[in-house]
Every structure is written in C-alpha cells, then in structure tokens.
Enzyme design. Sequence first.
Site, PDB file in Angstrom:
ATOM      1  N   TRP A  63      68.608  14.555  46.532  1.00 47.90           N
ATOM      2  CA  TRP A  63      67.965  14.512  45.416  1.00 47.90           C
ATOM      3  C   TRP A  63      67.065  15.907  45.130  1.00 47.90           C
ATOM      4  CZ3 TRP A  63      62.865  14.053  43.585  1.00 47.90           C
ATOM      5  CH2 TRP A  63      62.987  13.899  42.238  1.00 47.90           C
ATOM      6  N   HIS A  64      66.090  15.841  46.433  1.00 44.16           N
ATOM      7  CA  HIS A  64      65.299  16.740  46.808  1.00 44.16           C
ATOM      8  C   HIS A  64      65.671  18.295  46.755  1.00 44.16           C
ATOM      9  CE1 HIS A  64      62.517  12.798  47.191  1.00 44.16           C
ATOM     10  NE2 HIS A  64      61.133  13.940  46.916  1.00 44.16           N
ATOM     11  N   GLY A  65      66.650  18.553  46.856  1.00 42.10           N
ATOM     12  CA  GLY A  65      67.075  19.665  47.253  1.00 42.10           C
ATOM     13  C   GLY A  65      68.229  19.666  47.421  1.00 42.10           C
ATOM     14  N   PHE A 117      63.166  20.796  41.704  1.00 40.80           N
ATOM     15  CA  PHE A 117      63.942  19.554  42.431  1.00 40.80           C
ATOM     16  C   PHE A 117      64.233  19.251  40.836  1.00 40.80           C
ATOM     17  CE2 PHE A 117      60.204  18.438  45.773  1.00 40.80           C
ATOM     18  CZ  PHE A 117      61.095  19.600  46.966  1.00 40.80           C
TER      19      PHE A 117
END
Length: 468
Positions: free
Chosen positions: A319-321, A468
């Site tokens: 999810w963060h990248g 993000f």
Amino acid sequence: MVFSSLFFIFAFLPATLILYYSLGKQLRNIVLLTASLFFYAWGEPVYVLLMCSSIMINYCIGTLLVRDDASRQKRKFFLIISLVFNLGCLAYFKYFGMIINTIAPIGGWNLNAGTPALPIGISFYTFQILSYVIDVYRGKIRPQKSLILFALYITMFPQLVAGPIVNYGDIESQLADRSINFKKFYSGMQRFLCGLAKKVLLANNIGLLWSEVKAMPGTEISVLMAWAGIIAFTLQIYFDFSGYSDMAIGLGKMFGFRFKENFRYPYTSQSISEFWRRWHISLGSWFKEYVYIPLGGSRVGKWKLIRNLFMVWFLTGLWHGASWNFVLWGLYFGTLILIEKLFLQKSMTRWPKIVHHVYLLLFVVIGWVFFEFSNLTDGLGFLWIMFGVGGNGLIDNQAIVKLKAYAVLYIVCIIAASPWPKMLALLFKRIHCNIYRLAVNVYYSVLMFFLTTYMVSSTYNPFIYFRF
C-alpha cells in the site's frame, strides 16, 4: 496544494471558510464539495475526472446492493464489480510499472515500463470507497441517498490526499447535520497550528540533516553519522505525517467534523505490536477490519495466524508504494509482530521499561532504512555502515559538527514526540486556569507569526506521504 503552503493558509482556506459560514447552512455542503474538488484539481486537474467517475460508479453500486430485487448472487456480483474497478484503478496507476518490470525478466522480455503519473491521494480515497461499499454489502450501513453527500465524503479536502482514512459509518450523521460553534472552531484552529508547527518547524528542519546524510557517499559516512541521519529521518517522518493528520483533524473541526485520531505517541510504545496500534491508526484499523478479521484474525491455528499476519503486512507494505523495499518493510514488521505473538509476549512482561524502549526504537529505526531506500542494495549498504561494516569508521569530525548543530533540535523533537508537553500543559491549566488561557492565546499568536516567517523564507517543504 499542500496545507503547509502560503496560498492554502492565506488564500484558499480563508476564502472557503468565509463562503462556508456566510452562505447559510443549506449551502455548506455544496461549498465544501466545490472547494474540495478545486483543491484536488489545483494539482491534479485531469484526475478529477477519475475521481468523479469513481464516485458515480460506487454511488450506483451502493444503491444497487440494497435493491429489493437484488439476490445474493447479484449483490455479490455488484461487490465484485466495485472491487475490480477500484483496485484495478489503484493497481494501474500505482503498480503498473512495478508489475511489468518484475515479470519482464522472468519471461525474458526486454521491457522497461514507466509508471503512469500517480493521482494524489488515490490510496486513501480508494480505501474509503472500498470500506463504504463493503459495509453496505455487509448491511452495516445504509447507502447514502444523496450523491452530493457521498461525493463530499470521498472528496473532503481536509483528509483527501493523506488521510486519516475515514470510514463512512463514523461520519454518516455528520455529513447531513453537524453542530458548529466557536469553541469547536477555535479548538480546530489550534490543532491545525500544532500540526503545521510539527510539519514546518520540526519535520522540515530535522529532515535537512537526513537529506544531507543520504546524499553522502557511503565511504564518507561514519557509524555515528549514519545513526544521526536515520534517527533524524525517524523523527522527520513522524512529525511530517502526524503533523499532516493533526492539520486534517483540525480542519475537520473548523468545518464541524470529528475525525478519529491517527497517531498516539507511537515512539513511547513498549513493543512493535503496540507501536502499530499507535502509528497510522486509521490504516491499521482498515486492514484489521477488511483483511485480518475476514481471514480469521488471531482466533485460528498457528499456521493460519502466520498466513493472516503475512498477508496483512505484505499488503500494508505494498500500500505504501510500488517498490519491493516497501514490501520488505511490511514483511519485516509482520515478522517482528509474529515473533512477539508466538514467543516474546510472556517474557516481555518481565523486561524493565528501558529495555522495552531500546528494543522498540532499535527495530523501528532499522525498519525505516528499508522504508526510505527504494534500492535494496543501497539500503543494506547503509545498514552495514550503521553496524560498523564499511563506511568511515566509528566517529568522525563531520558527525560531531552535525550533532552539535542539530543538538537542540534533536532534544526539542524528542520531547515533542512524547506526551510530556501535553501533560505539563494540563497540569498548568489545573493550577492556573486564567493564566493558562491567556498564555495559550499568546502562544498561538506567536506561533503563527513564526510559522508565517519561516514559510516565506524557506524553500524546503517536502511531504513524504504525498507519494502514497
């Protein structure tokens, strides 16, 4: 547009507030929706169409899910359409390049796919949409009948681009009717200024040290310099993100909304598990509600528990990248939490508090190395330097000079990352209530002056979670 910009503070926000309060209660939601769309279009004019399409599609799906003639199979079909559309958009814009560049070498293809421009905040508003549709499907909430209110829920600019992630059920009643008074507005303004100070005065300044260290060749970095740099990043990312969350919560109050807290002094935690109950609370709650518990949570056997934890933390990292370092970072923390649950939980109760803190901070700081270095080789190389392998020895003059220059800022950041300032303020309020009120008004006036002066003169204003 970012909250820590002069245009936002002295042009966009005042104009929005004036219109919001002067045009009457009936038009407030229209004003806020229009302002939110303008806010998003300021930096992403093309992707406003994507957001509006997503709003329309999911509004219709929410309505179709509760139709009287909707069988269980139809409802499941509509849910799948929503999941495919929303996750498909997220996957294309955020992970397309990562997917192609990962599978191309496996197939022997000579491809070098670029990633499409990432719509700001897509990870946040996609999760809000998904929580809405899933909760309607589960019967936890009724679908919103008003397209304007549903659009406002998705686009609301205080928390649009970087959270906190707000579940529809938490603000359903507030969308239609919310109480607004001067006390709440003033409290929101104070909270916004506190968040702005975290971002502008603390995160930006301590982040300068990390940017200098990160740019240095590995052969010129001593062990002391490496630790000084990564600790600076540890403080920077906390004040950067929690500051933004404070500003979002404060802005919400100024418009009559109550958003849940997103940070609760995470660096004072006693374990990795507790740290993640205090850091980015809205994201952790989302994965718990919509991934971890549906998989069985912790009320399963050991092997299923391992599966559940690794699934959640793989997705948390992803999810963060769109980079494998984020996946590694997520699995790193998932492994630590699993070790605590299976082996350390009982013995940790006998540890002295100082051991808890050293343990927590050591592993969190190491984790931020994986987070910050997209190139795994560079990240591992930096870790080796931190533990004395390679680099420029244990201590060098450059590190001592930097530490002296940033010593006061380190101390201020460490104190500000703890509950001590708030506890002392409450104690002073209990003893000298009238003096406290005067002191608070003077404090925020002076703080606003310093913030404005700094923003006028400074050009260094990154925001980590915007990617993000």
